[in-house]
Design an enzyme around this catalytic site. Sequence first.
Site, PDB file in Angstrom:
ATOM      1  N   HIS A  59      -0.145   0.996   9.551  1.00  0.00           N
ATOM      2  CA  HIS A  59      -1.346   1.410   8.830  1.00  0.00           C
ATOM      3  C   HIS A  59      -2.263   2.259   9.683  1.00  0.00           C
ATOM      4  O   HIS A  59      -3.473   2.304   9.466  1.00  0.00           O
ATOM      5  CB  HIS A  59      -2.095   0.187   8.298  1.00  0.00           C
ATOM      6  CG  HIS A  59      -1.291  -0.606   7.332  1.00  0.00           C
ATOM      7  ND1 HIS A  59      -0.423  -1.594   7.740  1.00  0.00           N
ATOM      8  CD2 HIS A  59      -1.170  -0.523   5.993  1.00  0.00           C
ATOM      9  CE1 HIS A  59       0.178  -2.098   6.686  1.00  0.00           C
ATOM     10  NE2 HIS A  59      -0.241  -1.470   5.618  1.00  0.00           N
ATOM     11  N   LYS A  90       5.741  -7.868   2.406  1.00  0.00           N
ATOM     12  CA  LYS A  90       5.466  -7.717   3.837  1.00  0.00           C
ATOM     13  C   LYS A  90       4.282  -8.610   4.197  1.00  0.00           C
ATOM     14  O   LYS A  90       3.305  -8.690   3.452  1.00  0.00           O
ATOM     15  CB  LYS A  90       5.136  -6.257   4.169  1.00  0.00           C
ATOM     16  CG  LYS A  90       6.229  -5.278   3.761  1.00  0.00           C
ATOM     17  CD  LYS A  90       6.066  -3.897   4.362  1.00  0.00           C
ATOM     18  CE  LYS A  90       4.870  -3.107   3.869  1.00  0.00           C
ATOM     19  NZ  LYS A  90       4.825  -2.895   2.400  1.00  0.00           N
ATOM     20  N   GLY A 120       0.828  -1.195   0.000  1.00  0.00           N
ATOM     21  CA  GLY A 120       0.000   0.000   0.000  1.00  0.00           C
ATOM     22  C   GLY A 120       0.863   1.245   0.000  1.00  0.00           C
ATOM     23  O   GLY A 120       1.993   1.229   0.481  1.00  0.00           O
ATOM     24  N   SER A 121       0.338   2.336  -0.521  1.00  0.00           N
ATOM     25  CA  SER A 121       1.049   3.611  -0.429  1.00  0.00           C
ATOM     26  C   SER A 121       0.816   4.211   0.960  1.00  0.00           C
ATOM     27  O   SER A 121       0.050   3.681   1.753  1.00  0.00           O
ATOM     28  CB  SER A 121       0.572   4.569  -1.518  1.00  0.00           C
ATOM     29  OG  SER A 121       0.969   4.076  -2.778  1.00  0.00           O
ATOM     30  N   GLY A 122       1.495   5.309   1.240  1.00  0.00           N
ATOM     31  CA  GLY A 122       1.373   5.939   2.547  1.00  0.00           C
ATOM     32  C   GLY A 122       2.535   5.590   3.462  1.00  0.00           C
ATOM     33  O   GLY A 122       2.594   6.054   4.590  1.00  0.00           O
ATOM     34  N   HIS A 123       3.464   4.746   2.964  1.00  0.00           N
ATOM     35  CA  HIS A 123       4.650   4.368   3.744  1.00  0.00           C
ATOM     36  C   HIS A 123       5.910   4.999   3.182  1.00  0.00           C
ATOM     37  O   HIS A 123       7.017   4.586   3.516  1.00  0.00           O
ATOM     38  CB  HIS A 123       4.836   2.848   3.739  1.00  0.00           C
ATOM     39  CG  HIS A 123       3.637   2.076   4.157  1.00  0.00           C
ATOM     40  ND1 HIS A 123       3.033   2.267   5.374  1.00  0.00           N
ATOM     41  CD2 HIS A 123       2.903   1.125   3.512  1.00  0.00           C
ATOM     42  CE1 HIS A 123       1.991   1.453   5.472  1.00  0.00           C
ATOM     43  NE2 HIS A 123       1.885   0.767   4.350  1.00  0.00           N
ATOM     44  N   ASP A 125      -1.337  -8.170   0.907  1.00  0.00           N
ATOM     45  CA  ASP A 125      -0.093  -8.207   0.156  1.00  0.00           C
ATOM     46  C   ASP A 125       0.250  -9.640  -0.228  1.00  0.00           C
ATOM     47  O   ASP A 125       0.597  -9.936  -1.376  1.00  0.00           O
ATOM     48  CB  ASP A 125       1.059  -7.621   0.986  1.00  0.00           C
ATOM     49  CG  ASP A 125       0.945  -6.108   1.131  1.00  0.00           C
ATOM     50  OD1 ASP A 125      -0.005  -5.544   0.585  1.00  0.00           O
ATOM     51  OD2 ASP A 125       1.805  -5.506   1.801  1.00  0.00           O
TER      52      ASP A 125
END
Lengths: 329, 329, 214, 214
Positions: free
Chosen positions: A215, A105, A54-57, A110
């Site tokens: 998250h 991960k 996911g994006s945001g990391h 994922d």
Amino acid sequence: MKKFINTIDSLLEDSLKGFAKAHADIVELNQEPHFIKRAKLGSPGKVVLISGGGSGHEPLHSGFVGLGMLDAACPGQIFTSPTPDQMLAAAEAVDQGGGVLFIVKNYAGDVMNFEIAAEMLEIPNATVLVNDDVSLPKTHSIGRRGVAGTLIVEKMVGAAAEAGADLAACKALGDRINQSTASIGVALTSCTVPALGKPTFDLGDQEMEMGVGIHGEHGRETLPLANASEIVEHLARAIDEELKPQPGQSVLLHVNGFGATPLIELHLIYHLAAQYWEQRGVVIARSLVGNFTTSLDMAGASLTLTLLDEEMIRLWDAPVNTAALRWGA
Amino acid sequence: MKKFINTIDSLLEDSLKGFAKAHADIVELNQEPHFIKRAKLGSPGKVVLISGGGSGHEPLHSGFVGLGMLDAACPGQIFTSPTPDQMLAAAEAVDQGGGVLFIVKNYAGDVMNFEIAAEMLEIPNATVLVNDDVSLPKTHSIGRRGVAGTLIVEKMVGAAAEAGADLAACKALGDRINQSTASIGVALTSCTVPALGKPTFDLGDQEMEMGVGIHGEHGRETLPLANASEIVEHLARAIDEELKPQPGQSVLLHVNGFGATPLIELHLIYHLAAQYWEQRGVVIARSLVGNFTTSLDMAGASLTLTLLDEEMIRLWDAPVNTAALRWGA
Amino acid sequence: MQISPEILPRIIQAIAEAIEKNAEAVTQLDQAIGDGDHVVNLQRGIHALQAQSAEIGQLDWAVVMQKIGMTLMSTVGGASGSLYGTLFVTIGKALRDKTADLPAFAAAFAQGVESVKLRGKADAGEKTMLDVLIPAAQSLQNSADASISLQELLADVTHAAETGVEATRKMLATKGRASFLGERSLGHIDAGAKTAQLMIAAIAAVIASSGAPT
Amino acid sequence: MQISPEILPRIIQAIAEAIEKNAEAVTQLDQAIGDGDHVVNLQRGIHALQAQSAEIGQLDWAVVMQKIGMTLMSTVGGASGSLYGTLFVTIGKALRDKTADLPAFAAAFAQGVESVKLRGKADAGEKTMLDVLIPAAQSLQNSADASISLQELLADVTHAAETGVEATRKMLATKGRASFLGERSLGHIDAGAKTAQLMIAAIAAVIASSGAPT
Ligand SMILES: Nc1ncnc2c1ncn2[C@@H]1O[C@H](COP(=O)(O)OP(=O)(O)O)[C@@H](O)[C@H]1O
Ligand SMILES: Nc1ncnc2c1ncn2[C@@H]1O[C@H](COP(=O)(O)OP(=O)(O)O)[C@@H](O)[C@H]1O
Ligand SMILES: [Mg+2]
Ligand SMILES: [Mg+2]
Ligand SMILES: [Mg+2]
Ligand SMILES: [Mg+2]
């Protein structure tokens, strides 16, 4: 919610364009499906490393695409695993004939999406599953989460692949690094996912979430806010009990910020964590401090420790040239 | 206030220790008075560059000490200029016989403390005053503030000093880069200074502070919150009116986060800002995106543009090996 | 009895409305014990299906189910994207070269749910969408074997789904993100179970009102 | 009349208490139009002086003022640190080889304030500590020239400082951080002016009650 944003739907796309343009010497962006790949591919026969999530990391994973690390990264929507078509397209775009190593991960989404891609991909491939989060028991029903230790796997295996290690060797190395790595995080605030517009959870002024993932979700337990020494002691002990580094053991100590924690605090944490292990005779041979595996605008931090051997030190020191990690190149 | 902290009095000291230990290959910490200097000094005869300022802007300046950039940095207390004894001790510690160039952000406190040091120092020295903040009129009573453009001056003059430029040349170059550079910032939140325990100002959910400095203080005006395109347009126009880059002009575009703004948003801002100038025929030859000149945990960002010539591009590209900026080395 | 894929645009629309209507409630469920993106994920998939709505109705069931699966697989993302993708692709495969009557559908759906169990390494009682899908598949097969009316069958399946979603409240999550919370997951309904139930109810309602033989 | 430096520990203590008592109020002033660190900066300097309190009282005035200046210079930081450092170092220089009587003190203080103006490139009316220091120096010199009692003199200086600090409220800041706010600086008292006044009041009170000749 106060963010620099036009529309929720265009945020990721435009941000990726900005990222690719700002680092055009290192990466290229593919549209439909989205992936980031090296501007200059590795040499023929090289095992290619593909990660994603996911994006945001950010900077994880796109910021780690480049010489000596990843060949491609597949960004999902914010906090949402990417989809198999992304991994497939990325694999075909960067394949050098040496096979594909997926670095994943350990999250249901994922794992399953990468699994589907791996099943469909007609290039030889293997997967390293990162599960370094020791806030969860080893026996957890779906295994532990993958958190900030991921970049250490990506860096070292990336160096090995660059140096010509084959797919089986890369896979074995990745598993070994993962097993030598333990992380645990604490949050002082949640974060605000743009599509939702408010923090994922509320936390009292005198509370912290211990054992959080990346998250913005609740942690294992809500504890009374403590001072930095007590917090670091709590985190370090959890890692220490897992890895049991012996006196004289060389380690890599990584302090990771979740996005909104100032460097001045991260360096304080590093100071305290280094003291913790130095007092036990452990040798902090390498270190990394900064915001690398983030949760948007979450205030918080994680500790990661990796037990090092000579080979791992050499791989860590090997040249790397990515947007977020760069040395010797 | 939720921070990783033991006591307010020990925060800076312990954080500096952590910083120095985490980057022991690059820097050393001097205690009493505090300064960070290169672990390996430059060659004899080299002009040494010394900067400094209040802490809370990390990685500025300590993160820019190293090959090709600063020789020493003097960290003050949080948001408080360092004191003359720090600059004097630093100058004596890193002096290579080529003179000292102080790089100072234009704030009353910084200016006066560096001025006292310069007057007392018995080594030939000169000062480059950085005043890139175009949110203030050029005719402002004490001149414009120095903000994120400072690192560009430090990087380029650092490269020139490394290549053997003498004190007069370094000073002239620094002034020229400063004059070619313009910045302006916007804040979505204030920040919390640890000693005070609460945000320096409150801002409504639908408000932003336009034209802020880097100390969590109010900006020039409070405006209704706008979307990313409108904000970037506002910032870019202020810079454009100042520097008036012509079609074909090469520039360096720097998007700087104030600490709590996620990379995904900074890259969106970069995308929009790059578009702004590309539409005007300006050539974005170099870029830098990230949290480099911060205000503790402030959410916000600034744009910086530098008009480039061939020499400046060469100096920007020259090897640099510091904690926060590293390439070619 | 056979239903034509021409009903699909209406079903997709009904699902879109049901999810939209419950968006805030479901997001709160997912924020409590997940990461809060479940509705947004599903809606991305639903919008993609809406864009294909017209052409979808013209295909045969095996092809259309496969296509829906691939669309969901590449648009939803997250855990639910891979699972719904797997579900529909498997249903499509199961229907290949079959007459798409009720028993074939019931069998195909059961196979789809099996594939979700495999993909998710999960089973009933783990506080996931499977706690709705498994009883729904069971009910569909039971009813298909018994000779009851279509309306009764739809009511049975809808009811099984409702019972399933409610049952997740008391479960300890052992799969998916909620499992990380351990005991803290108790007392909350699973968001993925809830949307599965909402979609099943929406599908049943459209079929019930479609004038198909009762 | 002459006062011995032995009074200094008491003065430093009184200043510490005055700043501590007004810490929150002054910090609010500095947060409104500055960066909020002014009290913390000063307190760092005052603590350093407290640590030297005992030895300081044993030196002569010229040396002690120089020493106070250097201590403030290297501990306070910020704008006020360099300015107070400059003030006291200059006073120390001015008192060198002088009999430290009232006229000498008044002249030395005036010279000190001049050095602050030079260092700060500032003058009266710019909304800074100078709006207290300048009238206080003026009052001290006037009173020293006139033959009034020490108590009257102290009252005059204290009053001049109070008038000065209040006057900053209506001023537009043109020096220091507050100047960046332009018109937004209007209506607020300058924090540095306020602490200058508090310190002057504290010093006057200690001397007044010290039993020095009236
Ligand atoms: N292993 C699994 N098997 C079956 N269902 C699962 C599994 N993991 C998660 N789920 C379902 O998926 C839902 C979450 O979907 P979503 O929020 O879209 O993805 P993510 O968990 O990746 O954010 C959960 O509520 C649960 O019903
Ligand atoms: N140029 C100047 N001349 C005189 N006084 C000044 C000047 N600049 C600032 N000051 C005074 O210093 C005070 C601020 O001190 P402080 O908060 O300690 O430092 P900083 O402004 O560096 O944070 C202001 O309130 C003002 O009274
Ligand atoms: Mg998710
Ligand atoms: Mg200050
Ligand atoms: Mg979710
Ligand atoms: Mg201040």
